[in-house]
Design a protein around this motif. Structure first.
Motif, PDB file in Angstrom:
ATOM      1  N   ARG A  15       0.944   2.224  -3.413  1.00 44.58           N
ATOM      2  CA  ARG A  15      -0.402   2.166  -4.403  1.00 44.58           C
ATOM      3  C   ARG A  15      -0.388   3.085  -5.248  1.00 44.58           C
ATOM      4  O   ARG A  15      -1.182   3.146  -6.325  1.00 44.58           O
ATOM      5  N   ARG A  16      -0.019   4.677  -5.121  1.00 47.55           N
ATOM      6  CA  ARG A  16       0.025   5.572  -5.972  1.00 47.55           C
ATOM      7  C   ARG A  16       0.639   5.391  -7.197  1.00 47.55           C
ATOM      8  O   ARG A  16       0.523   5.920  -8.406  1.00 47.55           O
TER       9      ARG A  16
ATOM     10  N   PHE B 280      -4.827  -0.109  -8.222  1.00 46.20           N
ATOM     11  CA  PHE B 280      -4.197  -0.941  -7.106  1.00 46.20           C
ATOM     12  C   PHE B 280      -5.280  -1.592  -6.454  1.00 46.20           C
ATOM     13  O   PHE B 280      -5.469  -2.809  -6.125  1.00 46.20           O
ATOM     14  N   SER B 281      -6.346  -0.750  -6.009  1.00 48.44           N
ATOM     15  CA  SER B 281      -7.550  -1.438  -5.508  1.00 48.44           C
ATOM     16  C   SER B 281      -8.527  -2.211  -5.929  1.00 48.44           C
ATOM     17  O   SER B 281      -8.664  -3.321  -5.233  1.00 48.44           O
TER      18      SER B 281
ATOM     19  N   ILE C 254       0.703  -7.742  -7.944  1.00 50.55           N
ATOM     20  CA  ILE C 254       1.075  -6.537  -7.054  1.00 50.55           C
ATOM     21  C   ILE C 254       2.625  -7.035  -6.934  1.00 50.55           C
ATOM     22  O   ILE C 254       3.439  -5.867  -7.112  1.00 50.55           O
TER      23      ILE C 254
ATOM     24  N   GLY D 280       0.826  -1.193   0.162  1.00 48.62           N
ATOM     25  CA  GLY D 280      -0.050   0.133   0.013  1.00 48.62           C
ATOM     26  C   GLY D 280       0.854   1.148  -0.143  1.00 48.62           C
ATOM     27  O   GLY D 280       0.298   2.402  -0.532  1.00 48.62           O
TER      28      GLY D 280
END
Length: 132
Positions: free
Chosen positions: A82-83, A88-89, A118, A79
């Motif tokens: 994540r940016r 990602f989500s 991921i 996380g």
């Protein structure tokens, strides 16, 4: 005074253009005049900014999570980046569903695919690549 200032005063004496660092061993002190080092998770050397290869090797060797605790740990670390990872989500949704108390823990093929997606994104640009 802040806690940070108090901590500095315990280990460092600052003068106009100089400072002294105190410690019981050399490893507690700062290192000066080094040829390379890790700063903000990037290797800095006379050649420029590069990727810390040890970090990439650790990420590549990660095994799929087997418990709710290991999924939570993996998602916590992932996380942070994540940016840098598009959608990602959406990608981690099968993993985050396993964290729900109402859901029986079943690490299926969708969860495994999400983990590998991921993991692959974490070792690719722009996540581990330094900024230009």
């Amino acid at each position: 005074m802040s806690i940070f200032t108090d901590l500095i005063e315990d280990f460092m004496e600052i003068f106009m253009d100089d400072f002294s660092v105190y410690g019981s061993s050399f490893s507690e002190k700062c290192h000066f005049m080094v040829r390379d080092g890790i700063v903000l998770r990037h290797k800095i050397s006379e050649k420029g900014i590069g990727v810390d290869k040890a970090k990439v090797e650790v990420m590549m060797s990660l095994q799929p999570p087997t418990t709710v605790k290991t999924i939570r740990s993996f998602l916590g670390h992932a996380g942070f980046y994540r940016r840098f990872i598009k959608d990602f989500s959406k990608i981690v949704r099968p993993l985050t569903r396993l964290l729900c108390k109402e859901i029986k823990f079943n690490f299926d093929s969708k969860s495994l695919a999400a983990f590998h997606t991921i993991k692959g994104a974490l070792v690719s640009a722009p996540v581990v690549q330094p900024l230009d």
